[in-house]
Enzyme design. Structure first.
Site, short mmCIF file in Angstrom:
data_model
loop_
_atom_site.label_atom_id
_atom_site.label_comp_id
_atom_site.label_asym_id
_atom_site.label_seq_id
_atom_site.Cartn_x
_atom_site.Cartn_y
_atom_site.Cartn_z
N SER A 111 0.80 -1.21 0.00
CA SER A 111 0.00 0.00 0.00
C SER A 111 0.85 1.28 0.00
O SER A 111 1.65 1.47 -0.88
CB SER A 111 -0.97 -0.03 1.18
OG SER A 111 -1.86 1.03 1.07
N HIS A 112 0.68 2.09 1.05
CA HIS A 112 1.34 3.39 1.09
C HIS A 112 2.78 3.31 1.60
O HIS A 112 3.46 4.32 1.68
CB HIS A 112 0.53 4.32 1.99
CG HIS A 112 0.29 3.71 3.34
ND1 HIS A 112 -0.60 2.68 3.53
CD2 HIS A 112 0.86 3.94 4.54
CE1 HIS A 112 -0.58 2.33 4.80
NE2 HIS A 112 0.30 3.06 5.43
N ASP A 274 -2.91 6.38 -3.54
CA ASP A 274 -1.72 5.81 -2.88
C ASP A 274 -1.09 4.68 -3.70
O ASP A 274 -1.42 4.50 -4.87
CB ASP A 274 -2.11 5.29 -1.49
CG ASP A 274 -2.95 4.04 -1.57
OD1 ASP A 274 -3.65 3.85 -2.59
OD2 ASP A 274 -2.92 3.23 -0.63
N ASP A 276 -1.38 1.39 -3.97
CA ASP A 276 -2.18 0.39 -4.67
C ASP A 276 -3.54 0.92 -5.12
O ASP A 276 -4.41 0.15 -5.54
CB ASP A 276 -2.36 -0.86 -3.80
CG ASP A 276 -3.00 -0.56 -2.47
OD1 ASP A 276 -2.85 0.57 -1.97
OD2 ASP A 276 -3.65 -1.45 -1.91
N ASP A 278 -6.10 2.36 -3.54
CA ASP A 278 -7.35 2.28 -2.79
C ASP A 278 -7.61 3.52 -1.93
O ASP A 278 -8.74 3.79 -1.56
CB ASP A 278 -7.45 0.99 -1.95
CG ASP A 278 -6.28 0.78 -1.02
OD1 ASP A 278 -5.39 1.65 -0.98
OD2 ASP A 278 -6.25 -0.26 -0.34
N ARG A 279 -6.55 4.28 -1.62
CA ARG A 279 -6.76 5.50 -0.83
C ARG A 279 -6.95 6.71 -1.74
O ARG A 279 -6.53 6.69 -2.88
CB ARG A 279 -5.55 5.78 0.06
CG ARG A 279 -5.30 4.72 1.08
CD ARG A 279 -4.18 5.12 2.00
NE ARG A 279 -4.01 4.10 3.04
CZ ARG A 279 -3.49 4.31 4.22
NH1 ARG A 279 -3.05 5.51 4.54
NH2 ARG A 279 -3.39 3.33 5.11
N LYS A 373 -11.73 -0.31 -0.60
CA LYS A 373 -11.81 1.13 -0.76
C LYS A 373 -11.26 1.46 -2.14
O LYS A 373 -10.50 0.68 -2.72
CB LYS A 373 -11.09 1.85 0.35
CG LYS A 373 -9.64 1.49 0.58
CD LYS A 373 -9.20 2.22 1.84
CE LYS A 373 -7.72 2.09 2.10
NZ LYS A 373 -7.38 0.86 2.82
C1 G16 Z 1 -5.09 -0.51 5.52
C2 G16 Z 1 -6.49 -1.01 5.53
C3 G16 Z 1 -7.42 0.09 5.95
C4 G16 Z 1 -7.00 0.67 7.27
C5 G16 Z 1 -5.55 1.07 7.24
C6 G16 Z 1 -5.13 1.42 8.63
O1 G16 Z 1 -4.97 0.48 4.55
O2 G16 Z 1 -6.84 -1.48 4.25
O3 G16 Z 1 -8.70 -0.42 6.00
O4 G16 Z 1 -7.73 1.81 7.60
O5 G16 Z 1 -4.76 0.00 6.78
O6 G16 Z 1 -3.78 1.36 8.78
P1 G16 Z 1 -3.13 1.34 10.22
O7 G16 Z 1 -3.40 0.01 10.85
O8 G16 Z 1 -1.68 1.59 9.90
O9 G16 Z 1 -3.75 2.48 10.97
P2 G16 Z 1 -3.99 0.34 3.33
O10 G16 Z 1 -4.31 1.47 2.41
O11 G16 Z 1 -2.63 0.42 3.96
O12 G16 Z 1 -4.26 -1.02 2.76
#
Ligand code: G16
Length: 540
Positions: A111-112, A274, A276, A278-279, A373
């Site tokens: 992801s990010h 971001d 991937d 989704d954000r 998302k």
């Molecule tokens: C992931 C999940 C999200 C969640 C986020 C929280 O996001 O897919 O549903 O809100 O992690 O991250 P943390 O546990 O670091 O607060 P992503 O975009 O990283 O896949």
């Protein structure tokens, strides 16, 4: 087919969203293979079925795809859809799983988190509904990784991922598909593309920052169709190391976009996604729309968008997300839900038809069109709302606050602190929860202090320890939670919220307004002393 003997690795427990580790960890012999075999062992439905496979293009993406294809063939998968050059955004995978009735999908992304040889890598499994595997599945996969003693893999040549083509690996069919087409078709069904392109024709200026991550090709195709010139898309070429940056759309890492949007002659509309895809974030001129407000505003205006003109059935948000969306649900007279952090917790509510929209403070919003998302979806939603209301982002936000009041909201992150220090802050607060209600701090009196437990209203499952929440009689609150997505040390997140009614002061400075709540949070938890930090590393 070869059966390779292996031994378990410690710590292959999926976090908030899949297994995320450094590239160095993932590239150890057998590390990826063990986890992938655990998926095949725990999801027997994949045998004889369709699997969707792709990732965000980060370092090791292509190599991992070749390994997974050979393991899928050895484990009896019938057919695999792979994104061209191994590229598929997380929302695109979710859409493909649903459209083609796949038994699941594997997404390669952290992801990010940063990428490159010294960055992070990740793998997530999505189920047949298109959504992140529920905890029952991720727990089973983890348990399997702890006793695994062999994996199955085929000896075969690497498939050419660059050409759209159908091929075979032993008995398994492989199709290299256009990464964008199916996803774009879905967006064209949901949104009024001609109204949005009229916005651009009428001179609305725009900037989208793809952060050198997966949404580059999606943005070029979709915004291109809407008449947006390529010069309005920045960092639109996916790079294996994201150009050395963090593909996290926040004020710190999307600095170039924020500087543009806050400059004197900045564009009317700004957005970013971001790693991937989704954000999302959305900005107006000199205004950053907090993700919590974004969800609320999308919900209040969804009926103006073709795909949602039948109305919203219900809304869900993660617990640390502000209450702004609840206020909209109350006004619409529809149910609303507070779930733990992690998209997987929305899955049952969406599948059961109880909600149409959901979102999180962590720059995530989406609807029942898929089970992830969806960054570009949220940006198109905003563009469609701007087109329908004939108002700027700034005017829409101000009108919303006037009508519903403003939930001042910010997240303070304390990154890469020692695990023991982060845990001592959490434990210290947990120990005080029972004694806090009734205590007075300046103008604030604590009304409630709890450790958040979620009972899923659909399957009755319970998830405990999902964050510590302290509420005040004024309606303000703070929440502490440990991140489940980091790979180095611990990240402690402090979420701050203060409500101001529509006839109150709506244009206050965000951090100044929240400072008294932040001060109380720090005082109760001895935050600075226990973490050894004078303040947060990232404020968003
Ligand atoms: C992931 C999940 C999200 C969640 C986020 C929280 O996001 O897919 O549903 O809100 O992690 O991250 P943390 O546990 O670091 O607060 P992503 O975009 O990283 O896949």
């Amino acid at each position: 087919m070869t059966v390779i003997k292996t031994t378990p690795f410690e710590g292959q427990k999926p976090g908030t969203s899949g297994l995320r580790k450094t590239v160095k960890t993932f590239t150890q012999p057998n590390y990826l293979e063990n986890f992938v075999q655990a998926i095949f062992d725990c999801v027997p439905e994949l045998r004889g079925s369709l699997l969707v496979l792709g990732g965000d293009g980060r370092f090791y993406n292509d190599k991992a795809i070749h390994i997974i294809l050979r393991m899928a063939a050895a484990n009896g998968v019938a057919r695999v859809l792979v994104g061209q050059n191994g590229i598929l955004s997380t929302p695109a995978v979710s859409a493909l799983i649903r459209k083609y009735d796949a038994a699941g999908g594997i997404i390669l992304s952290a992801s990010h988190n940063p990428g490159g040889p010294n960055g992070d890598f990740g793998i997530k499994f999505n189920s047949a509904n298109g959504g992140p595997a529920p905890e029952s599945v991720t727990n089973a996969i983890y348990a399997r990784t702890q006793i695994i003693d062999n994996y199955e893999i085929l000896s075969a040549q690497d498939v050419d991922l660059s050409a759209l083509a159908k091929t075979k690996m032993s008995e398994m069919d492989i199709e290299i598909i256009d990464s964008v087409r199916d996803y774009q078709e879905m967006m064209e069904m949901l949104f009024d593309f001609s109204a949005i392109s009229n916005l651009f024709k009428s001179g609305m200026t725009f900037c989208f920052d793809a952060m050198h991550a997966v949404t580059g090709p999606y943005a070029k195709s979709i915004f291109g169709k809407l008449g947006v010139p390529d010069t309005s898309l920045i960092n639109a070429v996916p790079l294996a190391d994201f150009g050395g940056g963090h593909p996290d759309p926040n004020p710190v890492y999307a600095k170039a976009l924020f500087e543009k949007m806050f400059s004197e002659d900045g564009p009317d509309f700004g957005a970013a996604s971001d790693g991937d895809g989704d954000r999302n974030i959305v900005l107006g001129r000199k205004l950053y729309v907090s993700p919590s407000d974004s969800l609320a505003i999308i919900a209040a205006n969804a009926h103006l968008v073709p795909g949602y003109n039948a109305g919203v059935k219900g809304i869900a948000r993660s617990m640390p997300t502000s209450r702004a969306a609840d206020l909209v649900a109350e006004k619409l007279g529809v149910p609303y839900f507070e779930t733990p952090t992690g998209w997987k917790f929305f899955g049952n509510l969406l599948d059961d038809g109880q909600i149409t929209l959901c979102g999180e403070e962590s720059a995530g919003a989406s609807s029942d069109h898929i089970r992830e998302k969806d960054g570009l979806w949220a940006i198109l939603m905003w563009l469609n709302i701007v087109a329908a209301r004939r108002q700027s982002v700034v005017d829409i936000v101000n009108a919303h606050w006037k009508e519903y009041g403003r939930n001042y909201y910010s997240r303070h992150d304390y990154e890469e602190i020692e695990n023991t220090k982060a845990e001592s802050v959490m434990q210290g607060l947990r120990d005080q929860l029972d004694d806090l209600p009734g205590k007075v701090f300046g103008a604030e009196t604590i009304s409630e202090a709890t450790s958040f437990t979620y009972k899923d209203p659909v399957d009755g499952s319970t998830s405990e320890n999902q964050g510590l929440m302290v509420k005040f009689e004024s309606g303000s609150r703070f929440v502490f939670r440990l991140s489940g997505t980091g790979t180095v040390g611990a990240t402690l997140r402090l979420y701050l919220e203060k409500y101001e009614p529509g006839d109150g002061k709506l244009d206050g400075d965000l951090q100044e307004t929240l400072a008294p709540i932040a001060k109380i949070a720090a005082e109760i938890t001895k935050l600075n002393a226990l973490t050894g930090r004078v303040g947060p590393t990232t404020i968003s």
